[in-house]
Scaffold this active site. Structure first.
Site, short mmCIF file in Angstrom:
data_model
loop_
_atom_site.label_atom_id
_atom_site.label_comp_id
_atom_site.label_asym_id
_atom_site.label_seq_id
_atom_site.Cartn_x
_atom_site.Cartn_y
_atom_site.Cartn_z
N SER A 1 -9.51 -0.78 7.68
CA SER A 1 -9.01 -0.59 6.31
C SER A 1 -8.32 -1.78 5.67
O SER A 1 -7.99 -1.75 4.50
CB SER A 1 -8.07 0.62 6.27
OG SER A 1 -8.82 1.81 6.32
N SER B 1 -9.56 1.49 3.44
CA SER B 1 -8.76 2.29 2.53
C SER B 1 -7.71 1.49 1.77
O SER B 1 -7.12 2.01 0.84
CB SER B 1 -8.05 3.39 3.32
OG SER B 1 -7.12 2.82 4.24
N LYS C 1 0.85 -1.19 0.00
CA LYS C 1 0.00 0.00 0.00
C LYS C 1 0.89 1.24 0.00
O LYS C 1 1.92 1.26 0.68
CB LYS C 1 -0.88 -0.04 1.26
CG LYS C 1 -1.96 1.04 1.34
CD LYS C 1 -2.79 0.84 2.63
CE LYS C 1 -3.87 1.88 2.79
NZ LYS C 1 -4.68 1.65 4.02
#
Ligand code: MG
Ligand code: ZN
Lengths: 490, 101, 487
Positions: free
Chosen positions: A178, A154, A79
């Site tokens: 997330s 997210s 990420k």
């Protein structure tokens, strides 16, 4: 079976055995990214040259019989919330669009030390603020199971990349769900470790007392493998836990042993908030555990209904402070319209932050401001304590809790963007876990009528990841939800 | 029902947060923040007079570092991401008044 | 005017830079004027993802200072973030301590001009990180240097117990002496190691009515002199302002004024105390500090006798003057040297004279401290003994001490080499005295006759003996011989 359908473990073992080369696996992943990512939008940046070079080096080491790390040759996505000394680290924000970190996050170091191949950095809600990845300031990501839907967030880029097999495993971060929520939306495994288990050094902060880095994978074993690599004490993170207090371990050892006399706690009233299809899938999963010998106990979690309120105060308060540094002075975006140094702050921030980030900064600033601190921030810290108490009491009666990872399956892109409160309320099943600091995992447990994946969330006490993974593996071993792949993408 | 927050307060908070919000955003945020705060006040249903605030989940303390020097980044790396620099310095528009720690 | 009296009220906010090797929360070396931005890392640059880790030494230095200032050290303290936007503060918050400071309340004892001391209350002492520096020399823009960012700072806040410029100065000097004694700061005001911000106002009594003038906080003070002068200036200014406008303290009319060294005046910087909203909250990246009894005892064992206590002891035990005691206790190494010399058997007053009249002067000329001269305390004690025993004269002692610094030789050797050993041999001197008496019979008669001329004549004869011996005769021995012969 094509290379990309192997699990990370299978790939690693075949590379080690010389049956597949890391270059071959890396090329397969890069080809899939070339082919599929224009549609999926999982990656913010790909690092083909670097990835292939590292892969070549791993292949050479193996051919030469040199020792290699536990993830040798396995292509991994990370990420873009994690700092890398190569490429950019954007956090999905225009304010960091051209930011080059001079250092690597501790977990990135650990991946590299384990000879993993970092293929690229994945999309995310800007500064990890969101539950759909729609708040990315840089790219749109869709759900590989239905491209009109969100991947969740997210860490939506990482879970979408995993679901579309554009990597063999990925790292995400979880501040209020997330990792777990997008894992459930994308039909993959997502684990949030105990707060303090994995170093946060180099994880761009959103809510510092809640943030944790965790693995996203195709199987429980792959998640365990990744956790074994990234867990452990880091002197650079004061909140990472001492090895003596809570030794991290080899989470693969004993993974396949079922937990004897497993007691599962269910908070029925709380779980009833989910869509019927989800309640049904969770119920069936619990039944399956019962068949495997588990005992079910009803637990009362009276304060979980207040978790969203407390979470959105604490997370945004911390965020308002954590994001104060993005001001156009030392790094990142600077407005060209600033006439004085104050405007360097106000205009740079106004122009480069997205709406959700501004909204949360506003909320957090308000909650900490004079006259409101006690009513909002301090109150939320107290509620946080009550919520932790709920878990402590529940775990006196059971080994784990089971609940949905989200109240719905993946929703339509644009469906909730105009109503932030509605979006926040959808975090009901995940945020309490971060407030309490305990570990949680989401594993695939079925599909709704539209063919969208459903996630079963399992929670255990702090620092019991080994047990959590074993419980998750018990179910995975009896079902084949995790082997299903999205269709229509190819 | 009384609004939790008005446009005036939103402007004040924006100033504290160093955000040059547009009028449209101020209007939008006033409504949205009001709704969120209204929801958040759900916490008031809970009696917390006797409850300790919990800022850290972990019961750890005294995590120290030895007073040993490690290499810094050096001027070039420090300034590598600077939007503007002047020699070895970060460059910003003229600062008018000095504050202090 | 005759019916107007006033009292000066001053409280101090003090920042002391601790001289650890590294910064408060990162491993960058502290900066001493290197190239700008050369001592910066991801942590003190506030880069995304970077995290602070406490410097144990800084915490222990702060504990030591707290103990020296009679401040109880908190059993539990934590870190808070103080939010404000400024280019020299890269995170736009400062890591500080808000509601649970490391130490306080306590007190500091300061010497007053009349020889007594005064206890000034200390409200709190806490640790925090320093900001970098904004440089405004370039003209149309400002420059930012982060080398100083993250330097450990001890903030000390006193109660408003100081009642005049001299007291403010005395506290500053005393605090400097203390932190230098403890070895926790270089405390050089010119270099900004120690920064004082006085909060000044007056309580005026006029015709039985009491008025308080608005508080002014003074900044930019780079010397003790500036500190003292600025408070004196503020007293005059506030008195004038009150007489002219009648303005008194109101909510929010505290002002900030900067000291201008050239014009010797304070200049208004901010009329109203801006409504700061620092939004303090516990820093989630740092864990609390718990000070156990054992740890505290260990720190306490490092505490030394404080300078003022030492000064008082020197006056009482050694009979030194207040002034000399103050000079010797001015820094710890001088006082330690002095005590070692006394410990080696030297007379305290004699050693004091040698050190203050020659040693410190030489050190000062060479820009060093006493230890830097390479003197051995026991050699100085030996020298003092030689003076006391009449082997050499006091002035020869000064000459020898200087020669000791220059050559590194022993005092006995130098006394010989420089031919400074006094003639104390009574037999040898008796011959010389006899000769002088023979040559100056009239003067000898005057002495014997007693009366008005006797004293002067005795002095004359002594002088003659000294001349004949080129000043090497021990005057005490010569006197005795003269007394005997002229009875
Ligand atoms: Mg301060
Ligand atoms: Zn540093």
């Amino acid at each position: 079976m094509p290379v990309h359908d192997l699990t990370a473990m299978e790939l690693r073992d075949r590379i080690a055995a010389g049956q597949v080369s890391s270059v071959e696996a890396t090329r397969a992943v890069l080809d899939r990214i070339d082919r599929l990512d224009p549609v999926v939008g999982a990656y913010l940046s790909i690092l083909p040259e670097r990835a292939l070079e590292t892969a070549k080096e791993v292949d050479r080491k193996i051919a030469a019989g040199e020792p290699v790390g536990t993830l040798a040759g396995v292509p991994i996505a990370i990420k873009d919330v994690l700092c890398t000394s190569f490429g950019t680290t954007t956090c999905g924000s225009r304010i960091l669009q051209n930011f080059h970190s001079p250092y690597d996050a501790t977990v990135v170091r650990k991946l590299l030390d384990a000879d993993a191949i970092i293929v690229g950095k994945t999309n995310m809600d800007e500064f990890a603020m969101g539950s759909s990845t729609e708040n990315s300031g840089l790219r749109k990501t869709v759900n590989p199971w239905d491209t009109s839907r969100v991947p969740g967030g997210s860490s939506g880029g990482s879970t979408a990349a995993m679901a579309a097999r554009m990597c063999f495993a990925a790292l995400g971060s979880d501040t209020g769900g997330s990792i777990r929520q997008p894992a459930s939306f994308c039909g993959v495994v997502g684990l949030k470790p105990t707060y303090g288990r994995v170093s946060r050094y180099g994880l761009v902060a959103y809510g510092s007392s809640l943030d944790q880095i965790g693995p996203i994978a195709g199987t429980v074993a792959d998640a365990a493998l990744l956790l074994s690599v990234i867990a452990g004490h880091d002197p650079a993170d004061s909140t990472s836990v001492d090895e003596k207090a809570a030794p991290a371990g080899d989470y693969l050892a004993g993974l396949n042993e079922p937990v004897e006399g497993l007691k599962i706690g269910i908070a029925s009233a709380f779980n009833a908030g989910a869509e019927p299809a989800i309640q049904k899938a969770i119920g069936e999963a619990v039944d399956d555990y019962r068949e495997a010998g588990a005992e079910i106990v009803e637990v009362d979690m009276p304060h979980l209904d207040y978790a969203i309120a407390a979470y959105y105060v604490i997370a945004t308060a911390e965020a308002s402070s954590n994001l104060a540094r993005y001001d156009g002075v030392h790094y990142g975006y600077r407005s060209e319209n600033a006439n004085d140094y104050i405007e360097v702050y106000t205009k740079s921030r106004e122009e480069a932050f997205g709406k959700e980030v501004k909204r949360r900064i506003m909320l957090g600033t308000y909650a900490l401001s004079s006259g409101y601190y006690d009513a909002y921030y301090l109150k939320a810290l107290k509620v946080r304590n009550l919520i932790r108490g709920d878990f402590v009491r529940a775990f006196e009666r059971c080994d784990c809790l089971m609940m949905p990872a989200a109240p719905t399956t993946a929703f339509q892109i644009g469906e909730k963007v105009d109503d932030p409160l509605k979006m926040y309320l959808a975090d009901i099943y995940t945020v309490a876990v971060n407030l309490a600091g305990i570990p949680g995992i989401s594993i695939p447990c079925g599909f709704d009528a539209a063919g969208l994946p459903i996630g079963l969330q399992i929670l255990t006490p702090a620092f019991s990841e080994a047990k959590l993974l074993r419980i998750a593996r018990m179910y995975e071993a009896r079902t084949n939800w995790h082997t299903r792949k999205p269709v229509g993408l190819e | 029902m009384q609004q939790k927050i008005d446009a005036q307060q939103v402007r004040k908070v924006a100033k504290l947060a160093r955000l040059d919000l547009t009028e449209a955003e101020i209007e939008e945020f006033t409504g949205q923040l009001g709704a969120i705060l209204q929801y958040v006040e759900k916490m008031n249903e809970l009696e917390t007079a006797e409850v300790e605030p919990l800022a850290h989940c972990l019961p750890i303390h005294n995590v120290f570092r030895a007073d040993q020097v490690r290499e810094s980044l050096g001027t070039e790396k420090t300034l590598a991401n600077a939007p503007e620099r002047d020699g070895a310095f970060f460059k910003v528009p003229k600062i008018l008044e000095d504050s202090s720690s | 005017m005759s019916d107007l009296t006033y009292k000066v009220i001053v409280g101090l906010e003090i920042h002391v830079q601790l001289n650890t090797r590294t910064k408060m929360f990162c491993s960058c070396a502290l900066s001493f004027g290197e190239e700008a931005n050369s001592r910066v890392c991801p942590v003190c640059l506030g880069l995304p993802g970077a995290l602070p880790v406490m410097n144990r030494q800084a915490v222990e230095y702060a504990m030591l200072a707290a103990l020296a200032l009679d401040c109880p050290v908190a059993e539990f303290t934590k870190w808070d973030r103080k939010s404000y936007y400024y280019p020299d503060l890269p995170k736009n918050y400062q890591i500080s301590q808000y509601d649970l400071p490391l130490g306080g309340p306590g007190s500091i004892e300061i010497p007053l001009e009349d020889g007594t001391t005064k206890k000034v209350r200390i409200r709190r002492a806490h640790l925090e990180e320093d900001a970098g520096k904004n440089v405004h020399a370039a003209g149309s823009f400002s420059q930012v240097d982060l080398n100083r960012a993250g330097t450990p700072l001890l903030e000390i806040v006193t109660e408003p117990d100081l009642n005049g410029p001299e007291q403010v100065r005395a506290l500053a000097v005393e605090l400097q002496r203390i932190v230098r004694y403890l070895g926790i700061s270089e405390a050089d005001m010119q270099k900004g190691h120690m920064r004082f911000e006085p909060n000044v106002n007056l309580v005026i009594d006029r015709a039985g009515q009491q008025f308080k003038t608005p508080i002014a906080e003074v900044k930019n003070l780079n010397s003790f002199r500036a500190l003292e002068r600025s408070v004196a200036y503020e007293i005059r200014r506030q008195l004038d302002d009150f007489l002219e406008t009648g303005r008194t303290m109101q909510m929010g009319n505290k002002s900030t004024r900067g000291w201008n060294d050239v014009h010797e005046a304070t200049v208004l910087q901010r009329e109203k105390e801006e409504a700061h909203d620092y939004r303090y909250f516990p820093d989630p990246d740092l864990v609390p500090v718990v000070t156990t009894r054992q740890w505290l005892d260990e720190i306490r064992s490092r505490l030394c006798e404080l300078p003022l206590q030492r000064q008082v002891r020197y006056v009482q035990a050694y009979g030194l003057s207040e002034y000399d005691a103050g000079v010797l206790t001015g820094d710890r190494s001088t006082a330690d040297f002095f005590e070692q010399a006394v410990g080696s058997g030297g007379d305290p007053k004699r050693i004091c004279n040698l050190l203050t009249q020659v040693g410190l002067k030489l050190a000062n000329e060479r820009g060093r401290d006493l230890l830097g001269l390479g003197l051995e305390p026991n050699a100085v004690a030996t020298l003092a003994g030689m003076i006391d025993q009449g082997v050499i004269s006091a002035s020869a002692g000064n000459t020898i001490l200087q020669a000791m610094v220059e050559t590194g030789k022993k005092p006995e050797t130098l006394a010989q080499e420089l031919n400074l050993v006094q003639k104390s041999d009574a037999g040898e001197l008796e011959g010389i005295v006899d000769q002088v008496l023979k040559e100056n019979a009239a003067a000898a008669a005057d002495v014997v006759a007693g009366g008005k001329k006797s004293q002067k004549a005795r002095g004359f004869l002594l002088g003659q003996v000294m001349q004949k011996t080129k000043g090497q005769a021990n005057p005490k021995v010569v006197s005795e011989i003269l007394n005997r012969k002229l009875r």
